[in-house]
Design a protein around this motif. Structure first.
Motif, PDB file in Angstrom:
ATOM      1  N   GLN A 168      84.310  39.123  45.843  1.00 47.03           N
ATOM      2  CA  GLN A 168      85.247  39.912  46.646  1.00 47.03           C
ATOM      3  C   GLN A 168      84.680  40.288  48.010  1.00 47.03           C
ATOM      4  O   GLN A 168      85.129  41.242  48.630  1.00 47.03           O
ATOM      5  N   GLN A 169      83.710  39.544  48.481  1.00 44.14           N
ATOM      6  CA  GLN A 169      83.157  39.810  49.809  1.00 44.14           C
ATOM      7  C   GLN A 169      84.130  39.342  50.881  1.00 44.14           C
ATOM      8  O   GLN A 169      84.623  38.216  50.836  1.00 44.14           O
ATOM      9  N   LEU A 170      84.420  40.201  51.850  1.00 40.18           N
ATOM     10  CA  LEU A 170      85.375  39.886  52.899  1.00 40.18           C
ATOM     11  C   LEU A 170      84.706  39.391  54.178  1.00 40.18           C
ATOM     12  O   LEU A 170      85.290  38.622  54.930  1.00 40.18           O
ATOM     13  N   GLY A 171      83.497  39.859  54.442  1.00 39.83           N
ATOM     14  CA  GLY A 171      82.820  39.494  55.679  1.00 39.83           C
ATOM     15  C   GLY A 171      81.754  38.437  55.466  1.00 39.83           C
ATOM     16  O   GLY A 171      81.657  37.808  54.412  1.00 39.83           O
ATOM     17  N   PHE A 172      80.941  38.239  56.506  1.00 33.46           N
ATOM     18  CA  PHE A 172      79.848  37.280  56.429  1.00 33.46           C
ATOM     19  C   PHE A 172      78.684  37.854  55.627  1.00 33.46           C
ATOM     20  O   PHE A 172      78.595  39.060  55.396  1.00 33.46           O
ATOM     21  N   GLN A 173      77.776  36.977  55.255  1.00 36.87           N
ATOM     22  CA  GLN A 173      76.533  37.437  54.651  1.00 36.87           C
ATOM     23  C   GLN A 173      75.667  38.107  55.716  1.00 36.87           C
ATOM     24  O   GLN A 173      75.821  37.863  56.912  1.00 36.87           O
ATOM     25  N   ASP A 174      74.741  38.957  55.278  1.00 37.81           N
ATOM     26  CA  ASP A 174      73.833  39.623  56.209  1.00 37.81           C
ATOM     27  C   ASP A 174      72.993  38.589  56.946  1.00 37.81           C
ATOM     28  O   ASP A 174      72.493  37.631  56.347  1.00 37.81           O
ATOM     29  N   PRO A 179      74.185  29.622  55.133  1.00 34.08           N
ATOM     30  CA  PRO A 179      75.003  30.548  55.936  1.00 34.08           C
ATOM     31  C   PRO A 179      74.238  31.740  56.494  1.00 34.08           C
ATOM     32  O   PRO A 179      74.458  32.141  57.638  1.00 34.08           O
ATOM     33  N   THR A 180      73.345  32.338  55.697  1.00 34.86           N
ATOM     34  CA  THR A 180      72.674  33.545  56.161  1.00 34.86           C
ATOM     35  C   THR A 180      71.714  33.278  57.318  1.00 34.86           C
ATOM     36  O   THR A 180      71.338  34.194  58.039  1.00 34.86           O
ATOM     37  N   LEU A 181      71.321  32.013  57.509  1.00 40.36           N
ATOM     38  CA  LEU A 181      70.475  31.632  58.640  1.00 40.36           C
ATOM     39  C   LEU A 181      71.293  31.129  59.828  1.00 40.36           C
ATOM     40  O   LEU A 181      70.737  30.875  60.889  1.00 40.36           O
ATOM     41  N   GLY A 182      72.595  30.959  59.632  1.00 45.35           N
ATOM     42  CA  GLY A 182      73.437  30.447  60.707  1.00 45.35           C
ATOM     43  C   GLY A 182      73.179  28.978  60.991  1.00 45.35           C
ATOM     44  O   GLY A 182      73.299  28.538  62.142  1.00 45.35           O
ATOM     45  N   VAL A 183      72.836  28.207  59.951  1.00 43.88           N
ATOM     46  CA  VAL A 183      72.465  26.804  60.122  1.00 43.88           C
ATOM     47  C   VAL A 183      73.434  25.929  59.343  1.00 43.88           C
ATOM     48  O   VAL A 183      73.712  26.190  58.167  1.00 43.88           O
ATOM     49  N   LYS A 184      73.946  24.897  59.978  1.00 41.19           N
ATOM     50  CA  LYS A 184      74.775  23.884  59.319  1.00 41.19           C
ATOM     51  C   LYS A 184      74.660  22.596  60.127  1.00 41.19           C
ATOM     52  O   LYS A 184      75.052  22.559  61.294  1.00 41.19           O
TER      53      LYS A 184
END
Length: 230
Positions: free
Chosen positions: A5-11, A166-171
Motif C-alpha cells: 500500500q505504498q503510495l510514494g517512492f522508496q526512500d 529503484p532506491t538508487l535511482g538506477v535503471k
C-alpha cells in the motif's frame, strides 16, 4: 524497500535519487496548482451569471494565457535537463562492475580485479532464511563500498534485460551486443533490492538484483575473502 500500500517512492539512498524525488515534488506541485486553478475557473463559470465584456475580447488576457504556460514549461524543463545531464555523468569511478543479464539470472564481474566474478540466482522460497524477502533475495549480492562512485557496465547474453534498483535511482537496459553504462553513489550502508525491468521471458519475475553497500573496510575484507576463494 517497498512495502504494501505504498503510495510514494522508496526512500532515496543516493544523491541522484534525491534529485529525482525533489524534481517529482516540484513538478507535482505545479500540476496541483494548475488543476486547482482550472477547477476554480470551471466552477466560477458554471455557478455565476456575471460576465465582463473585457474578458470576452481582451488581447492582454490572450498574451497572459500564451506566455504563462510557456513559463511553466520552462520551470519544468530546466530542472529536468539538469538531472538528465547528471544521470549521464560518470566522474572518476572508484570501482567498475560489469552486470550481464541471462535467462534468468545476473552475473557480475569486478573488472578492476582479475577473475573476480560470480553468478547471482534468486533464492528459492523453501531455502529462504528468517528475515529474507521472497522473490527478492539472491545467493550472491553485489557488494560495493559506501560513498564511492560506482560504474556499472550493463549488457546481456541472450535477450533484452534491464538492471534496475529503484532506491538508487538506477535503471539501465541490458542489450545483447551492446555495452551500456550507468553510475551511482550510495549515501549510507544497507541492502537495496531491484528486479529486471524488461520482460525477458517466462521467468522474468525471478531474476532479482541485490546491492549491498558496506563500509570501505568491510568491502576490503569481503574482497580479500572472495579473491582467496578463487
Amino acid at each position: 524497500m517497498a512495502h504494501p500500500q505504498q503510495l510514494g517512492f522508496q526512500d532515496a539512498t543516493s544523491p541522484l535519487m534525491e534529485e529525482l524525488l525533489h524534481f517529482h515534488d516540484h513538478a507535482l506541485m505545479i500540476v496541483f496548482l494548475i488543476s486547482a486553478f482550472v477547477l476554480y475557473i470551471i466552477v466560477a463559470m458554471v455557478t455565476t451569471k456575471i460576465y465582463d465584456k473585457y474578458i470576452l475580447d481582451s488581447q492582454e488576457i490572450e498574451i497572459i494565457w500564451t506566455v504563462l504556460p510557456a513559463v511553466i514549461l520552462i520551470m519544468i524543463a530546466l530542472p529536468s535537463l539538469r538531472i538528465l545531464y547528471i544521470m549521464d555523468e560518470v566522474n572518476d569511478p572508484h570501482l567498475t562492475v560489469k552486470a550481464m543479464g541471462h535467462q534468468w539470472y545476473w552475473s557480475y564481474e569486478y573488472t578492476d580485479y582479475e577473475e573476480l566474478g560470480f553468478d547471482s540466482y534468486m533464492v528459492p522460497t523453501q531455502d529462504l532464511l528468517p528475515g529474507q524477502f521472497r522473490l527478492l533475495e539472491t545467493d550472491h549480492r553485489m557488494v560495493v563500498p559506501v560513498e564511492s562512485p560506482i560504474r556499472v557496465l550493463v549488457s546481456a547474453e541472450d535477450v533484452l534485460h534491464s538492471w534496475a534498483v529503484p532506491t538508487l535511482g538506477v535503471k539501465m537496459d541490458a542489450v545483447p551486443g551492446r555495452l551500456n553504462q550507468t553510475a551511482f553513489i550510495t549515501s549510507r550502508p544497507g541492502v537495496f533490492y531491484g528486479q529486471c525491468s524488461e520482460i525477458c521471458g517466462a521467468n522474468h519475475s525471478f531474476m532479482p538484483i541485490v546491492v549491498e553497500a558496506v563500509l570501505l573496510e568491510s568491502f576490503e575484507n569481503w574482497l580479500s575473502a572472495s579473491l582467496q576463494d578463487l
